[in-house]
Design an enzyme around this catalytic site. Structure first.
Site: not given
Length: 403
Positions: A222, A238, A260, A290, A307, A347
């Site tokens: 960030r 997201f 989101d 999205a 993300d 992730c």
């Protein structure tokens, strides 16, 4: 005194233990030896067991669990855990976070325990101001949650309460005794907690939010995005509670759009923006899927953040996940102005950085844009990677220049 169950490994299967890998797989086990005084006919999920080579020499101790990962090792080269084990390990994690410079007037948000990376497999603890939020990913950590909570209070002076949130993380097939959520030490705060990250304020909702309430692992990324945001139209997909959006606004973004699928998350985004920027008129928050948003959006952006949540939670889902990453990144690249920047992440622990990079390469080739890698990013230092457990490198990302 009952002797702990002894897990005897097959010949040569002790090699990974000798290399300090923290997992023992069920296929490596030859047999289990129980003492005459042991009250059950098999090890109980979550209890401490000894791990020995084929000759019976004890090499390590850890938590027993049902499944392909049979033992999560807590200590090597010992036969029992010392009485001060939890205190010593939590003290070590706190000292590391202090040495990283994470505890200061403009930052009180950090990860205190990162599972295998802190030699405590199955345990995650995040700190938000004066609250520690603990998640157990194994029954062993669940059983010992109070000892861990007491060690946190003893070792981390800024923490006044410990909240336990393991309803979504414990093995669903395991017999679980005791509450999976609730305050272990201390009471609920009298008002919402606003935690500070690099001088920015974020409302943390550990009761209803995802994970422990905030994605601490993107702190450094960030801050990097803030560097690129000035005078740019930014799209944060997201967005969850808007971490990247708030940093972009502080970085001088011309406009920021946060998207989101969760309406509750979007409300938190609005609160976080309002807390940090009075009467901000250059921020828009949208509750939408999205892909629906990207398909319908005609606007082009200077900077886009992708993300998404984990597309692959296990190895069987890898191919579907890679298709998802290709599709998503192709859409994102299409929406970027020439000379723009894409921050894209995965992730998914089952997707390694080479797989992810290839998926993004395929997306770029599909769209037909010239793309350069500016940064290859990953999780921050308070999410350490045990060098003997490379699987712990779960967060990977690319910062791309798009022509």
């Amino acid at each position: 005194m009952t002797t702990a169950p002894l897990i005897i490994l097959k010949p040569r299967k002790e090699e990974s233990v000798l290399r300090f890998h923290p997992w023992v797989f069920s296929g490596a086990i030859s047999r289990i030896v129980l003492s005459k005084s042991y009250p059950y006919d098999a090890p109980q999920e979550g209890e401490i067991v000894q791990v020995a080579n084929a000759d019976g020499k004890v090499l390590a101790v850890g938590h027993w669990q049902i499944g392909s990962i049979a033992v999560r090792i807590l200590a090597f080269g010992v036969e029992t855990l010392p009485a001060t084990f939890w205190h010593d390990r939590i003290q070590a994690t706190w000292q590391l976070r202090q040495s990283l410079g994470l505890i200061r007037s403009d930052n009180n948000t950090f990860r205190l325990v990162h599972g295998e990376g802190d030699f405590l497999p199955g345990l995650v603890v995040d700190v938000y101001r004066d609250t520690a939020v603990m998640q157990a990913h194994s029954i062993g950590m669940h059983i010992q949650r109070m000892e861990i909570a007491k060690a946190i209070i003893d070792c981390v002076p800024i923490v006044k309460r410990v909240y336990y949130k393991s309803d979504d993380t414990l093995p669903f097939k395991a017999p679980i005794e005791g509450e999976k959520t609730g305050y272990l030490i201390g009471n609920a705060p009298s008002e919402f907690v606003w935690a500070t990250e690099n001088g920015l304020q974020f409302r943390i909702d550990w009761l209803n939010g995802q994970k422990t309430g905030f994605f601490v692992d993107q702190r450094d990324n960030r801050a990097l995005l803030e560097h690129y945001a000035k005078d740019h139209d930014v799209l944060n997909m997201f967005c969850y509670t808007g971490g990247f959006s708030v940093y972009a606004l502080r970085g001088g973004a011309k406009s920021v759009t946060s998207v989101d699928v969760s309406a509750k998350a979007i409300e938190l985004v609005k609160e976080n923006v309002a807390q940090n920027f009075t009467n901000a008129t250059n921020h828009t928050a949208v509750a939408a899927d999205a892909f629906d948003f990207l398909n319908a959006e005609d606007k082009k952006y200077d900077l886009i953040v992708l993300d998404p949540p984990a597309f692959a939670k296990h190895r069987d889902a890898i191919q579907n996940a890679l298709r998802g990453y290709r599709r998503l990144n192709a859409k994102g690249i299409e929406k970027i102005k020439p000379g723009g920047i894409l921050f894209t992440f995965s992730c998914s622990q089952a997707i390694d950085k080479e797989m992810f990079r290839l998926a993004v390469f395929s997306a770029a080739a599909q769209v037909g844009r010239k793309v350069r890698i500016l940064h290859q990013v990953h999780q921050p230092a308070d999410h350490p990677i045990n060098i003997y457990h490379p699987e712990g490198e779960y967060l990977k990302g690319l910062v791309l220049s798009i022509e």
